[in-house]
Design an enzyme around this catalytic site. Sequence first.
Site, short mmCIF file in Angstrom:
data_model
loop_
_atom_site.label_atom_id
_atom_site.label_comp_id
_atom_site.label_asym_id
_atom_site.label_seq_id
_atom_site.Cartn_x
_atom_site.Cartn_y
_atom_site.Cartn_z
N ILE A 149 59.65 7.66 19.53
CA ILE A 149 60.82 8.52 19.71
C ILE A 149 60.27 9.82 20.28
O ILE A 149 59.32 10.40 19.74
CB ILE A 149 61.58 8.74 18.38
CG1 ILE A 149 62.79 9.67 18.57
CG2 ILE A 149 60.68 9.25 17.27
CD1 ILE A 149 63.68 9.79 17.33
N SER A 150 60.80 10.25 21.40
CA SER A 150 60.23 11.38 22.13
C SER A 150 60.31 12.68 21.34
O SER A 150 61.17 12.87 20.48
CB SER A 150 60.95 11.57 23.47
OG SER A 150 60.68 10.50 24.35
N GLN A 151 59.40 13.58 21.67
CA GLN A 151 59.41 14.93 21.13
C GLN A 151 60.75 15.59 21.46
O GLN A 151 61.24 15.47 22.59
CB GLN A 151 58.26 15.71 21.78
CG GLN A 151 58.19 17.17 21.42
CD GLN A 151 57.22 17.91 22.32
OE1 GLN A 151 56.85 17.41 23.39
NE2 GLN A 151 56.81 19.10 21.91
N ARG A 178 68.24 13.30 13.47
CA ARG A 178 67.04 12.60 13.96
C ARG A 178 66.40 11.73 12.89
O ARG A 178 65.77 10.71 13.20
CB ARG A 178 66.04 13.62 14.51
CG ARG A 178 64.89 13.00 15.34
CD ARG A 178 64.11 14.08 16.06
NE ARG A 178 63.08 13.51 16.93
CZ ARG A 178 61.77 13.64 16.71
NH1 ARG A 178 61.33 14.31 15.66
NH2 ARG A 178 60.90 13.11 17.55
#
Length: 208
Positions: free
Chosen positions: A58-60, A32
């Site tokens: 950027i999503s959880q 990530r």
Amino acid sequence: MVNNRVQTLLNQLRAQGIKDERVLEAISRVPREKFVDEAFEHKAWENVALPIGSGQTISQPYMVARMTELLTLTPASRVLEIGTGSGYQTAILAHLVHHVCSVERIKSLQWHARRRLKQLDLHNISTRHGDGWQGWQARAPFDAIIVTAAPPEIPTALLSQLDEGGILVLPVGDEQQVLKRVRRRGSEFIIDTVEAVRFVPLVKGELA
């Protein structure tokens, strides 16, 4: 060997109800930190959403895992992603299926995402600069469609591009958003509400 930061995140995701080991394995394999700005690298394995520029995020990791799990993918699933963004969700999908199609409205985000994905030797991905509301008709139908930004209502073009038995997972709403799962059964669409969420809006029409 999974490092401590990765293992901590995986443990958190399991505690939050993520059960699909294939999804967890994909999350452990995608670095990530490669998808966030250097200023946020130290937060890359935390279970939080992070800014990526152009008003996008950027999503959880929990939300990435939850939405991916809801798609019930097999390696043969034909997948469409609306909102390439950083490319992180795209990379997770690419570890789970033979091929991923992804549409991004913001050209600079699409370019950087393609570069990152190539650097990670993920070549089973087709990206397109376009309006996510319109899907990708030329590549339809799809077994699974995932939308990583929230429209105020479910786009009809995406419903029409869903194959028989296919699943669409997306956040819907303006101020009050909910995650929905839509399953196609012939001419009918079965809609389930999953949970309350918070996403950036899915902008219609205008390319950037």
